[in-house]
Write an enzyme that holds these catalytic residues in place. Structure first.
Site, mmCIF file in Angstrom:
data_model
loop_
_atom_site.group_PDB
_atom_site.id
_atom_site.type_symbol
_atom_site.label_atom_id
_atom_site.label_comp_id
_atom_site.label_asym_id
_atom_site.label_seq_id
_atom_site.Cartn_x
_atom_site.Cartn_y
_atom_site.Cartn_z
ATOM 1 N N ASP A 45 -16.156 3.964 6.435
ATOM 2 C CA ASP A 45 -15.358 3.060 5.496
ATOM 3 C C ASP A 45 -14.268 2.223 6.526
ATOM 4 O O ASP A 45 -14.148 2.703 7.609
ATOM 5 C CB ASP A 45 -15.149 3.308 4.085
ATOM 6 C CG ASP A 45 -14.030 4.431 4.189
ATOM 7 O OD1 ASP A 45 -14.141 5.299 3.014
ATOM 8 O OD2 ASP A 45 -13.472 4.716 5.075
ATOM 9 N N LYS A 67 -13.970 -1.216 2.941
ATOM 10 C CA LYS A 67 -13.533 -1.741 1.753
ATOM 11 C C LYS A 67 -12.092 -1.638 1.707
ATOM 12 O O LYS A 67 -11.215 -0.891 2.367
ATOM 13 C CB LYS A 67 -13.959 -0.530 0.698
ATOM 14 C CG LYS A 67 -15.205 -0.859 0.148
ATOM 15 C CD LYS A 67 -15.389 0.157 -1.086
ATOM 16 C CE LYS A 67 -15.635 1.486 -0.634
ATOM 17 N NZ LYS A 67 -16.021 2.493 -1.794
ATOM 18 N N MET A 179 -2.566 4.203 -2.911
ATOM 19 C CA MET A 179 -3.072 3.023 -3.343
ATOM 20 C C MET A 179 -1.796 2.472 -4.003
ATOM 21 O O MET A 179 -2.201 1.631 -4.932
ATOM 22 C CB MET A 179 -4.534 2.915 -3.830
ATOM 23 C CG MET A 179 -5.310 3.417 -2.968
ATOM 24 S SD MET A 179 -7.219 3.532 -3.823
ATOM 25 C CE MET A 179 -6.749 4.904 -4.795
HETATM 26 N N1 SAH Z 1 -9.885 9.606 0.495
HETATM 27 C C1 SAH Z 1 -8.695 9.396 1.210
HETATM 28 C C2 SAH Z 1 -7.967 8.445 0.298
HETATM 29 C C3 SAH Z 1 -8.553 6.823 0.068
HETATM 30 S S1 SAH Z 1 -7.868 5.897 -1.066
HETATM 31 C C4 SAH Z 1 -7.876 10.661 1.315
HETATM 32 O O1 SAH Z 1 -8.119 11.719 0.904
HETATM 33 O O2 SAH Z 1 -6.795 10.591 2.003
HETATM 34 C C5 SAH Z 1 -6.984 4.880 0.167
HETATM 35 C C6 SAH Z 1 -5.396 5.470 -0.034
HETATM 36 O O3 SAH Z 1 -5.125 6.720 0.944
HETATM 37 C C7 SAH Z 1 -4.424 4.179 0.770
HETATM 38 O O4 SAH Z 1 -4.250 3.219 0.055
HETATM 39 C C8 SAH Z 1 -3.335 5.270 0.974
HETATM 40 O O5 SAH Z 1 -2.519 5.251 -0.151
HETATM 41 C C9 SAH Z 1 -3.909 6.366 1.582
HETATM 42 N N2 SAH Z 1 -3.826 6.600 2.948
HETATM 43 C C10 SAH Z 1 -5.318 6.985 3.573
HETATM 44 N N3 SAH Z 1 -4.830 7.128 4.929
HETATM 45 C C11 SAH Z 1 -3.595 7.035 5.247
HETATM 46 C C12 SAH Z 1 -2.648 7.001 6.305
HETATM 47 N N4 SAH Z 1 -3.200 7.227 7.395
HETATM 48 N N5 SAH Z 1 -1.287 6.825 5.841
HETATM 49 C C13 SAH Z 1 -0.791 6.780 4.898
HETATM 50 N N6 SAH Z 1 -1.774 6.782 3.528
HETATM 51 C C14 SAH Z 1 -3.032 6.834 3.720
#
Ligand code: SAH
Length: 260
Positions: A45, A67, A179
């Site tokens: 993704d 996405k 998010m």
């Molecule tokens: N499965 C992922 C989350 C997916 S939802 C996990 O476990 O981290 C996507 C959200 O994750 C984004 O909108 C943000 O809020 C957060 N996110 C993912 N990577 C990030 C990063 N490097 N820095 C800050 N927030 C992050």
């Protein structure tokens, strides 16, 4: 009658739901790195960092199903169908997801689709954004003095309007919102309506663990303007609670207490 060799179905491949962590390739697990480097089909993704995709086998086929909130290039049922079809034609698949596949990653749905089709599925955990961002910004999610409960919530519209957040933030608690950038105004209003003080400290961590990371701090009431002024963009996390207070501020508080 014996089947001719060509009519024997190929062995079914395995779908590996692999967590890619928050961005920095050094934060991959050894198992994730090994699978990324050896599997010939990687379905990833949009949040997966290019530096991680660069670890793929030179002959691997990389398929993006990117996405984002505004842009759905491939609907979830098509992603599920793609994974199942590849495995049923004998291919092992790495389904690479940002963070951890089972934390707001729809990994549960993909695993269900595989199991329903008789496709073996394996889960490789990753460092989720909350722990990755906390480490990068040096914000402990729990602290013996200030937080012994931590909650992860989804801040997009559905999570905001349909879920009861009361009690998730406040004294002794840390609330981590995934998010939530686009809905930061509704988030701060919801929490203050639930009784949270406007001056509760908040941190916004954008691009955690990546070279372009930013950590912004302020009071809860100022969250929407913090996001707007600094033009915070996804991916970013919002962390709410005393653990996010500036370390200097904490020291000053301690000094005042000692003086008393
Ligand atoms: N499965 C992922 C989350 C997916 S939802 C996990 O476990 O981290 C996507 C959200 O994750 C984004 O909108 C943000 O809020 C957060 N996110 C993912 N990577 C990030 C990063 N490097 N820095 C800050 N927030 C992050």
């Amino acid at each position: 009658m014996n089947e001719s060799p060509s009519s024997i179905p190929p062995p079914v491949g395995t779908v590996h739901l692999v967590g890619a962590g928050p961005g920095d390739p050094d934060l991959l697990t050894l198992r994730a790195a090994r699978l990324i480097g050896s599997t010939k089909l990687i379905v990833h993704d949009g949040l997966v960092d290019p530096a991680i995709l660069a670890l793929a086998h030179p002959a691997a086929k990389l398929v993006s199903v990117a996405k984002s909130r505004a842009r759905h290039t491939m609907p979830q049922h098509e992603i599920n169908a793609l994974l199942v079809a590849a495995a049923l034609t004998g291919h092992d698949v790495v389904r690479l997801k940002g963070g951890d596949p089972f934390v707001f990653g729809r990994g549960g749905e993909e695993a269900e689709a595989c199991r329903a089709a008789g496709v073996p599925v394996a889960i490789v955990p990753g460092i989720t954004a909350a722990t990755g961002a906390a480490a990068a910004a040096q914000i402990p999610l729990t602290h013996r003095d200030s937080a012994s409960i931590v909650s992860f919530v989804a801040g997009q519209c559905k999570g905001l309007t349909e879920q009861d957040w009361s009690g998730l933030a406040g004294k002794g608690r840390t609330l981590v919102i995934y998010m939530g950038v686009a809905t930061s105004e509704a988030i701060s209003e919801k929490l203050m309506t639930d009784g949270l003080a406007p001056d509760v400290p908040v941190a916004v961590i954008e691009n955690a663990s990546r070279p372009e990371m930013r950590v912004l701090r302020g009071p809860l009431a100022g969250l929407p303007s913090l996001v707007a002024t600094h033009r915070v963009k996804s991916p970013a996390l919002i962390v709410i609670g005393d653990v996010t207070a500036e370390p200097e501020q904490e020291l000053r508080k301690l000094a005042l207490e000692v003086e008393k």
